[in-house]
Design a protein around this motif. Structure first.
Motif, PDB file in Angstrom:
ATOM      1  N   LEU A   8     144.060  48.177  -4.005  1.00  0.00           N
ATOM      2  CA  LEU A   8     144.275  48.276  -2.551  1.00  0.00           C
ATOM      3  C   LEU A   8     145.665  48.824  -2.232  1.00  0.00           C
ATOM      4  O   LEU A   8     146.049  48.871  -1.069  1.00  0.00           O
ATOM      5  N   SER A   9     146.420  49.217  -3.256  1.00  0.00           N
ATOM      6  CA  SER A   9     147.778  49.757  -3.096  1.00  0.00           C
ATOM      7  C   SER A   9     148.691  48.807  -2.326  1.00  0.00           C
ATOM      8  O   SER A   9     149.515  49.243  -1.518  1.00  0.00           O
ATOM      9  N   ARG A  43     143.252  56.530  -5.029  1.00  0.00           N
ATOM     10  CA  ARG A  43     143.463  55.099  -4.811  1.00  0.00           C
ATOM     11  C   ARG A  43     144.254  54.870  -3.530  1.00  0.00           C
ATOM     12  O   ARG A  43     143.895  54.033  -2.702  1.00  0.00           O
ATOM     13  N   ARG A  44     145.320  55.650  -3.359  1.00  0.00           N
ATOM     14  CA  ARG A  44     146.176  55.442  -2.185  1.00  0.00           C
ATOM     15  C   ARG A  44     145.458  55.766  -0.887  1.00  0.00           C
ATOM     16  O   ARG A  44     145.763  55.173   0.145  1.00  0.00           O
ATOM     17  N   ARG A  94     142.380  55.181  -0.435  1.00  0.00           N
ATOM     18  CA  ARG A  94     141.259  54.239  -0.330  1.00  0.00           C
ATOM     19  C   ARG A  94     139.899  54.908  -0.491  1.00  0.00           C
ATOM     20  O   ARG A  94     138.956  54.581   0.226  1.00  0.00           O
ATOM     21  N   PHE A 144     136.454  48.680  -5.748  1.00  0.00           N
ATOM     22  CA  PHE A 144     136.297  48.125  -7.095  1.00  0.00           C
ATOM     23  C   PHE A 144     135.660  46.741  -6.990  1.00  0.00           C
ATOM     24  O   PHE A 144     136.103  45.910  -6.204  1.00  0.00           O
ATOM     25  N   ARG A 165     140.703  31.902   1.777  1.00  0.00           N
ATOM     26  CA  ARG A 165     140.202  32.690   2.898  1.00  0.00           C
ATOM     27  C   ARG A 165     138.696  32.509   3.006  1.00  0.00           C
ATOM     28  O   ARG A 165     137.993  32.495   1.999  1.00  0.00           O
ATOM     29  N   LEU A 188     140.398  41.643   3.846  1.00  0.00           N
ATOM     30  CA  LEU A 188     141.651  41.806   3.090  1.00  0.00           C
ATOM     31  C   LEU A 188     142.116  43.263   2.988  1.00  0.00           C
ATOM     32  O   LEU A 188     143.289  43.544   3.204  1.00  0.00           O
ATOM     33  N   PRO A 189     141.229  44.223   2.681  1.00  0.00           N
ATOM     34  CA  PRO A 189     141.689  45.615   2.553  1.00  0.00           C
ATOM     35  C   PRO A 189     142.343  46.161   3.824  1.00  0.00           C
ATOM     36  O   PRO A 189     143.123  47.114   3.744  1.00  0.00           O
ATOM     37  N   GLU A 215     144.417  44.482   5.589  1.00  0.00           N
ATOM     38  CA  GLU A 215     145.692  43.792   5.804  1.00  0.00           C
ATOM     39  C   GLU A 215     146.770  44.186   4.809  1.00  0.00           C
ATOM     40  O   GLU A 215     147.917  43.807   4.971  1.00  0.00           O
ATOM     41  N   VAL A 216     146.395  44.885   3.741  1.00  0.00           N
ATOM     42  CA  VAL A 216     147.397  45.238   2.736  1.00  0.00           C
ATOM     43  C   VAL A 216     147.337  46.738   2.452  1.00  0.00           C
ATOM     44  O   VAL A 216     146.361  47.411   2.799  1.00  0.00           O
ATOM     45  N   GLY A 217     148.402  47.218   1.810  1.00  0.00           N
ATOM     46  CA  GLY A 217     148.444  48.586   1.326  1.00  0.00           C
ATOM     47  C   GLY A 217     148.367  49.608   2.439  1.00  0.00           C
ATOM     48  O   GLY A 217     148.992  49.449   3.481  1.00  0.00           O
ATOM     49  N   THR A 218     147.559  50.640   2.216  1.00  0.00           N
ATOM     50  CA  THR A 218     147.530  51.767   3.150  1.00  0.00           C
ATOM     51  C   THR A 218     146.899  51.440   4.494  1.00  0.00           C
ATOM     52  O   THR A 218     147.024  52.200   5.439  1.00  0.00           O
ATOM     53  N   ARG A 219     146.200  50.306   4.568  1.00  0.00           N
ATOM     54  CA  ARG A 219     145.577  49.864   5.824  1.00  0.00           C
ATOM     55  C   ARG A 219     144.834  50.985   6.535  1.00  0.00           C
ATOM     56  O   ARG A 219     145.281  51.490   7.557  1.00  0.00           O
ATOM     57  N   ARG A 229     133.528  43.597   0.529  1.00  0.00           N
ATOM     58  CA  ARG A 229     134.957  43.880   0.596  1.00  0.00           C
ATOM     59  C   ARG A 229     135.263  45.259   0.013  1.00  0.00           C
ATOM     60  O   ARG A 229     136.060  46.018   0.562  1.00  0.00           O
TER      61      ARG A 229
END
Lengths: 280, 257
Positions: free
Chosen positions: A183-184, B78-79, B81, B85, B96, B104-105, B107-111, B153
């Motif tokens: 998810l980076s 990956r960056r 999205r 996985f 949660r 979750l995806p 809320e984190v990373g590249t959003r 997810r």
């Protein structure tokens, strides 16, 4: 064997209601037992204590009878509370400071491996020194008054929480880390969304231990040259051969410790609502 | 105009070095996965199936070779999205509830901002058959249900490629059959390219448009076997002589390697 079980079940089946009622009754009885049996155990202990003092005619300055302790607890309640107040303040203050410092240190350790490798073994070593051995050293270092006792209680809380918190922050499953990588997620996100929640059960088990060690720390700190507090009162009562007051004071200190523990456990039950025993 | 392949590996090699020995997990693996296909990866344990998925997802960097995902590098995919996985364990966050795990995806990373066409968390839960379970905590679910949450997810944000690492290995056979059939339905409905790792010959043959058979020690491509069955595939197809024949062929290929 198996046919026997089958036969038994088929005879029960038509009266499912009765079975359910019996089950519920059994559960009620079980709940009741869990309350009553410990009370009976406590009562038995008090009875044995009373009987021993009576039968052997133990002198009051050696050991008081339970009813005398209860009487003293009631008569000197004001004195006990005046002395509990500073001890409670020291214990709670030390608890907050020590644990806060431990959580901050654990956070730094998890983000900087070299610092962890340098200082974690030292922390484990200091943690292995018993509380009663640490306290006099700290009194010598920090002198008298309220602040040094807070420091003692805090330092005594610090190490167990540090050790547990570092373990908790690192108890993240490799797959969860891979998930965050896919998810980076940034390091900050991994910390707050994954590491911190993972560490909470570890943190709370340390905090529950810390409630009693902080209390012990405050009391032991007061043993050396203090005028007020549960620790000071214990010393005074001992030197005056006032065993009833001594017992009442000890009772008062442990009641506080239990109350403190229950508060933290209640907070834990509100915060950690998931099943920590299952890997998902 | 033919679209760029979803996935291309060329000469991918991965070695793991530990203090005693170095293990070659993958050696010179080359393959192409067309967009919209479902590739199953079959092989004995230790043949680098999971490593291959981790190379595609940019979790493991190969020592040699190149991976192109949708025409870009694995890291770029990956960056942005493009990759979802699903792990062997559902890997849900136990504190949660179901819907927050699916979210979750976001809320984190590249959003990624959910595009108009992409399915939201609630819709995805419906897709995996878990509508009404939004507020449940993971420990209240069965293993199969947890894996469904993990699939929802992974699909959030509409990734073009879904990588699945033995996702149904830990669920019972009856649940696994149903999840297999549902995965095919989800694949048809979303058009996602799926790479699915398994060590079950029947699962590989039932799910795969084609099966990549890997050989072990070192992990290398043995053969890519196309599977031809009547579409849409139903569980009953597994009793057909045609299915039996292709499964037998897979077994023969596995034994040959």
């Amino acid at each position: 064997m198996q046919t026997g079980q089958l036969a038994a079940r088929s005879t029960v089946a038509p009266t499912a209601d009765a079975a359910e009622r019996a089950f519920l009754a059994e559960q009620r009885w079980e709940r009741w037992r869990r309350v009553v049996l410990p009370l009976l155990g406590g009562a038995a202990l008090l009875l044995v204590w009373w009987a021993l003092v009576e039968v052997f005619q133990v002198k009051p300055f050696i050991a008081p009878a339970p009813q005398v302790v209860a009487r003293t607890f009631y008569d000197k309640f004001g004195l006990l509370m005046t002395n509990l107040a500073p001890t409670a303040l020291e214990a709670v203050g030390g608890f907050l400071l020590g644990n806060f410092a431990a959580i901050v240190t654990a956070t730094v350790f998890v983000h900087c491996r070299s610092l962890e490798q340098a200082f974690f073994p030292v922390a484990v070593l200091i943690n292995s020194i018993p509380v009663v051995a640490k306290a006099p050293i700290l009194v010598l270092l920090l002198g008298n008054g309220l602040a040094p006792k807070i420091a003692i209680a805090g330092i005594i809380c610090y190490f167990p929480t540090l050790v547990n918190m570092v373990r908790g922050l690192q108890a993240v499953s490799p797959q969860a880390m891979e998930l965050m990588h896919v998810l980076s997620a940034s390091r900050r996100e991994v910390f707050f969304k994954l590491r911190v929640p993972t560490s909470l059960p570890f943190l709370f088990s340390a905090l529950k231990i810390a409630t009693s060690t902080a209390t012990v720390g405050a009391i032991v700190g007061e043993w050396i040259g203090s005028q007020v507090g549960i620790g000071a009162l214990i010393i005074q009562a001992t030197y005056n051969f006032d065993s009833a007051l001594l017992y009442a004071t000890v009772l008062c200190g442990s009641a506080f410790s239990v109350l403190f523990f229950l508060v933290i456990r209640t907070i834990e039950q509100l915060v950690v609502r998931w099943d920590t025993g299952v890997t998902l | 105009m033919s679209p760029a392949p979803a996935l291309q590996c060329e000469g991918v090699s991965v070695r793991f070095v530990s203090n005693r020995q170095s293990v070659t997990a993958l050696e010179d693996v080359s393959l192409t996965v067309e967009a919209g296909s479902l590739l199953t990866v079959l092989g004995p344990s230790g043949c680098g199936k999971s490593t291959l998925l981790r190379v595609i997802a940019d979790i493991v960097r190969p020592q040699a070779g190149a991976v192109r995902v949708l025409g870009a590098s694995a890291e770029a995919a990956r960056r942005s999205r493009q990759i979802g996985f699903v792990f062997q364990d559902a890997t849900l966050l136990p504190w949660r509830n179901v819907i927050d795990n699916v979210r979750l995806p976001l809320e984190v990373g590249t959003r990624p901002a959910l595009s108009a066409g992409a399915m939201g968390p609630e819709e995805l839960l419906r897709l995996v058959g878990l509508a009404g379970w939004e507020r449940a905590l993971p420990h209240e679910l069965s293993g199969g249900m947890r894996q469904r949450v993990a699939i929802a997810r992974a699909l959030l944000g509409g990734p073009r490629i879904l990588l699945m690492d033995e996702p149904f290995g830990a669920v019972d056979e009856i649940t696994r059959d149903r999840l297999n059939e549902e995965l095919l339905r989800i694949w048809r409905e979303t058009g996602t390219t799926i790479v699915f790792v398994t060590h079950s010959i029947y699962e590989a043959a039932f799910l795969g448009s084609s099966v990549l058979v890997l050989a072990a020690n070192p992990g290398r491509v043995c053969e890519i076997v196309p599977i031809r069955l009547d579409e849409p595939r139903m569980l009953s197809v597994r009793e057909s002589p045609e299915f039996m024949r292709q499964a037998a062929h897979l077994r023969a290929v596995l034994e040959m390697c």
